[in-house]
Design an enzyme around this catalytic site. Sequence first.
Site, PDB file in Angstrom:
ATOM      1  CD  GLU A  61      37.757  30.474  21.732  1.00 39.22           C
ATOM      2  OE1 GLU A  61      37.389  30.675  20.580  1.00 39.22           O
ATOM      3  OE2 GLU A  61      37.617  31.301  22.644  1.00 39.22           O
ATOM      4  CB  CYS A  83      32.210  32.361  34.120  1.00 38.27           C
ATOM      5  SG  CYS A  83      32.808  32.855  35.750  1.00 38.27           S
ATOM      6  CB  CYS A 103      45.724  31.574  28.118  1.00 35.51           C
ATOM      7  SG  CYS A 103      44.339  32.335  28.942  1.00 35.51           S
ATOM      8  N   GLY A 148      36.102  30.932  32.841  1.00 32.36           N
ATOM      9  CA  GLY A 148      35.690  30.349  34.110  1.00 32.36           C
ATOM     10  C   GLY A 148      36.442  30.850  35.326  1.00 32.36           C
ATOM     11  CG  LEU A 189      41.725  45.256  43.334  1.00 37.42           C
ATOM     12  CD1 LEU A 189      41.087  44.538  44.518  1.00 37.42           C
ATOM     13  CD2 LEU A 189      42.997  45.986  43.794  1.00 37.42           C
ATOM     14  CG  HIS A 190      39.125  44.197  37.463  1.00 38.33           C
ATOM     15  ND1 HIS A 190      40.298  44.170  36.758  1.00 38.33           N
ATOM     16  CD2 HIS A 190      38.616  42.931  37.355  1.00 38.33           C
ATOM     17  CE1 HIS A 190      40.485  42.957  36.233  1.00 38.33           C
ATOM     18  NE2 HIS A 190      39.498  42.190  36.585  1.00 38.33           N
ATOM     19  CB  SER A 248      43.577  34.768  37.116  1.00 37.03           C
ATOM     20  OG  SER A 248      42.811  35.947  37.201  1.00 37.03           O
ATOM     21  CB  CYS A 258      34.070  39.280  31.974  1.00 33.64           C
ATOM     22  SG  CYS A 258      34.614  37.636  31.442  1.00 33.64           S
ATOM     23  CB  CYS A 275      45.366  50.140  24.284  1.00 37.12           C
ATOM     24  SG  CYS A 275      43.892  50.967  24.806  1.00 37.12           S
ATOM     25  CB  CYS A 298      32.976  40.189  35.824  1.00 42.11           C
ATOM     26  SG  CYS A 298      33.538  39.243  37.249  1.00 42.11           S
TER      27      CYS A 298
END
Length: 407
Positions: free
Chosen positions: A123, A143, A136, A208, A263-264, A240, A150, A382, A147
């Site tokens: 997409e 991938c 995007c 990915g 980073l997260h 990214s 994700c 959110c 994570c």
Amino acid sequence: MTAILETDIPLEKMPLERYVPPAKPSLVGMSRTALAEALGAVGVAPGQQKMRVQQLWHWIYVRGAQDFDQMSSVSKDLRAVLDTHYTLARPEVVAEQISVDGTRKWLLRLPGEVAGERAHEVECVYIPESDRGTLCVSSQVGCTLNCSFCHTGTQRLVRNLTPEEIVGQVMVARDRLGDFIGMARAQGPGLPTEGERCVSNIVMMGMGEPLYNFEAVRDALGVVQDGDGLAISRRRITLSTSGVVPMIERAGAEIGVMLAISLHAVRNDLRDKLVPLNRKYPIEELLAACRNYPGLSNARRITFEYVMLKGVNDSLADAKALVRLLSGIPAKINLIPFNPWPGSQYECSDWEQIEKFSEIVFNAGYASPVRTPRGRDILAACGQLKSETEKLTARERMALRAMAMTD
Ligand code: SAH
Ligand code: SF4
């Protein structure tokens, strides 16, 4: 029975499928070198190749030609030869959705390993804003990394995209938006007037890990950046990565675009769980690679992405630690509300918590994580997520992620 520890989750999956090129390849998205070779293969003399590449690039990237016959400055004979051996095909659009705010999503079908069977889908999302239009783009189908927050990570990797397929996403967007010279502009909310570009910015934030498909991403972004190609400046392209440390310096030197780091978490024990690649390249090594990123300066800051996970990484102590951790690195911090997906084990932080977290980050001198009045976009995203949680499609999650990213 022993419980499965988070750390038992394998760090990487194996790629499943190879790419088998079509019998009649598309010239769209080939690097100058690859295109010169393709011309050589059909008898264009070496002394002529450079000039022909230049001509073809004009027709492909400035005019958006979809047919060799449009190329009036190319001799009829050469057009016929090219038509016999090559196409100007882009990925096939199987669905297009346009939201009320103007966001557009395209579902693209790519050939699988077995011709005619098991097609793959990626997409691509377009987000128009008052001063820019961001696309995007995906670098892989699925991938290999896992994570834990994700959705893409839960898919088995199918395969890396080719440079043609990566550039093809930009071409599809420009085709559909009427974003080539001489084309009628598409109608819909948020689109700029004729004469202005629709796609001004690119974020490699779709499916990915771009640094696991380095050469293809490098070559594709070469075409995207080239002044005679799609001509989008490197300052308007953001790559990214989840933190593939050994490739970060090469990315700066060979691709030269803006860098974003997922980073997260501010501690290795937590980041090991959220981004398992951290077990291979821990935070200290990642930040050292960031400090050495070629071209890093106050004008060319690194964006640090931080997904807001309720009760996991969103304490005010985490916010303070984040600010301390990044001190000395020219940085922007991008707080991304977690976008839940069916079966996900996390929740998005409460808005009040995001606001407090964001306050600490802002007071430490970091640019507001989102562009419009600080935090308002996050609240919108959110709040939307809270009511729409399970209804969000992969496309919508991607759009929201990209929206949070467009700074
Ligand atoms: N693989 C690359 C780029 C694609 S992901 C990377 O990891 O950086 C783009 C961004 O979306 C990353 O920061 C990623 O961590 C984030 N992301 C992934 N899943 C998400 C989710 N469910 N909610 C919010 N952000 C998410
Ligand atoms: Fe892959 Fe990025 Fe998702 Fe991690 S966050 S699984 S690296 S796409």
